[in-house]
Design an enzyme around this catalytic site. Structure first.
Site, PDB file in Angstrom:
ATOM      1  CG  ASP A  76      -2.032  -1.051   1.090  1.00  0.00           C
ATOM      2  OD1 ASP A  76      -2.187  -1.622  -0.005  1.00  0.00           O
ATOM      3  OD2 ASP A  76      -2.711  -1.305   2.097  1.00  0.00           O
ATOM      4  NE  ARG A 113      -1.067   2.677  13.528  1.00  0.00           N
ATOM      5  CZ  ARG A 113      -0.291   1.681  13.115  1.00  0.00           C
ATOM      6  NH1 ARG A 113       0.994   1.669  13.448  1.00  0.00           N
ATOM      7  NH2 ARG A 113      -0.772   0.704  12.391  1.00  0.00           N
ATOM      8  CG  ASP A 160      -4.170   2.555  12.768  1.00  0.00           C
ATOM      9  OD1 ASP A 160      -4.234   2.713  13.994  1.00  0.00           O
ATOM     10  OD2 ASP A 160      -3.657   1.548  12.246  1.00  0.00           O
ATOM     11  CB  SER A 195      -5.045  -7.145   8.141  1.00  0.00           C
ATOM     12  OG  SER A 195      -4.529  -5.851   8.360  1.00  0.00           O
TER      13      SER A 195
END
Length: 423
Positions: free
Chosen positions: A21, A102, A131, A183
């Site tokens: 990605d 994050r 996220d 994932s």
């Protein structure tokens, strides 16, 4: 977003992992915004990936510059340990491994943007997850002048096949064409798994999915003892050996993982409104949380401990929701830190086939006194005093009974209004 509505961007810093990605995002940004792209890689202990090779991959994907920051020690000392001291766990199970990383990554993203003169940042988070919120709230809090680009909310790519085709068209080096059915997100604190068989919460996770921990069934038949020393709430040593914060976590990951510690299967409530099913491996974190609670049970007074449990729920909630850089989190930290001064001592645990078992705890600031607790000691606690305490403590219950009222209050008798005087 239509091309006409796109902001004018000169240089963007992309949170870059090197996966499919973010590799595809590099040429997409140049094609759609006509800007320079700086790829920023955050090393938060995501495992055995060869981060040194990412620079070459980023440049070949079209990046103008590549920056990498080793953030492992900062991650543990400034994010994980404050969260540990707060006792924060989201919805009883999740130790917030992705959530707490994050804001740190986004903080460095902003710092790189300032250092390189960028006027925008970009991330690869999807429009369905948490996220995107965590990244963008942090950027807004630290530098609201930066523009934020979220390709997944703009582009036409909708599948892995679309991304692979785009990569081939733009000569983006992609080594893997077969995607894991899961994932995953990995850092020094945990490894998360979503998707695949887990999309049905009735399915039991398959053993081959786990990477940080062995199954309890295959764990050693003999338990292992581990001693953790704390100073003012912070872990400082394992089995008598002083270590850096990151080393403590990695050491306990290895020890705990070998005994099947720290596996969590959770259906959680995402901030964006939907439920998701995830499985987490957090062996070191599970051990540290357990040990810290054991030490606090010895040291903190009842009222502080009970109120701190309330704080822990809120701390977990704001961490999960991306509100790390807020006055509320700082205020909660101030409260937590005020409680942690005496949280110093050693906790001994036994790890056995997925279980963490208390095996001892000691502290120079312990409020536990054997001579006070014993039934034979009357100097500090006179048992005859309990009668008056109980009478006062239960007075409201006694009055309720004397008035003939039910215990629960659900079946209250209807009052006879004829007995009430009216003006």
């Amino acid at each position: 977003m239509s091309p006409k509505s796109k902001p004018n961007i000169k240089k963007v810093v992309l949170a870059y992992s090197g996966g499919l990605d973010t590799s595809v995002i590099v040429p997409w940004l140049k094609e759609n915004y006509g800007c320079e792209v700086v790829c920023f890689c955050a090393d938060v202990g995501q495992g055995d990936e060869d981060l040194a090779k990412l620079e070459d991959k980023a440049i070949k994907s079209g990046a103008n510059e590549f920056v990498i920051h080793d953030m492992k020690e900062e991650f543990v000392s400034e994010y994980l340990f404050p969260m540990l001291k707060a006792g924060a766990v989201y919805e009883h199970k999740y130790l917030l491994g992705t959530s707490v990383a994050r804001p740190l990554i986004a903080k460095h993203l902003v710092e790189v943007a300032r250092a390189t003169g960028a006027d925008a940042v970009a991330h690869g988070a999807t429009g369905k997850g948490n996220d995107q919120v965590r990244f963008e709230l942090t950027v807004m809090a630290l530098d609201p002048r930066l523009k934020i680009i979220a390709p997944w909310r703009e582009w036409e790519i909708r599948s892995r096949e679309d991304a692979l085709n785009y990569a081939a068209k733009h000569n983006v080096p992609v080594t893997a064409t077969i995607k894991s059915i899961y994932s995953r997100d990995s850092n020094l604190w945990h490894l998360s798994h979503e998707g695949g068989l887990l999309e049905d919460p009735w399915n039991e996770p398959e053993e081959g999915m786990f990477q940080m921990s062995t199954s309890p069934e295959n764990a050693p038949d003999e338990g292992e003892y581990v001693e953790i020393e704390f100073e003012s709430g912070n872990p400082v040593s394992v089995n008598g050996e002083k270590m850096s914060p990151a080393k403590i976590v990695s050491t306990l990951n290895a020890i705990g993982g070998a005994h099947g510690i720290g596996r969590v299967d959770l259906v959680e409530n995402r901030l964006v409104g939907m439920k998701s099913h995830g499985v987490y491996e957090t062996p070191g974190g599970a051990i540290l949380l357990y040990a810290h609670r054991e030490l606090e049970s010895l040291i903190l007074d009842r009222e502080t401990m009970h109120y701190k449990q309330v704080i822990a729920v809120k701390y977990a909630e704001i961490t999960y929701n991306g509100l790390w850089f807020t006055p509320l989190r700082e205020a909660l930290d101030a409260f937590v830190n005020a409680t942690q001064g005496p949280v110093t001592g050693v906790v001994r645990l036994k790890l056995y086939k997925g279980n963490i078992i208390s095996a001892g705890r000691k502290s120079p600031f312990s409020l536990y006194r054997e001579d006070f607790a014993t039934f034979g000691q009357e100097d500090v606690y006179d048992q005859s005093h309990a009668e008056g305490f109980i009478r006062l403590y239960g007075l409201s219950m006694k009055v309720r009974a004397l008035n003939g009222l039910p215990v629960s209050g659900l079946d209250m008798p209807k009052p006879d209004y004829s007995k009430f005087k009216r003006d």
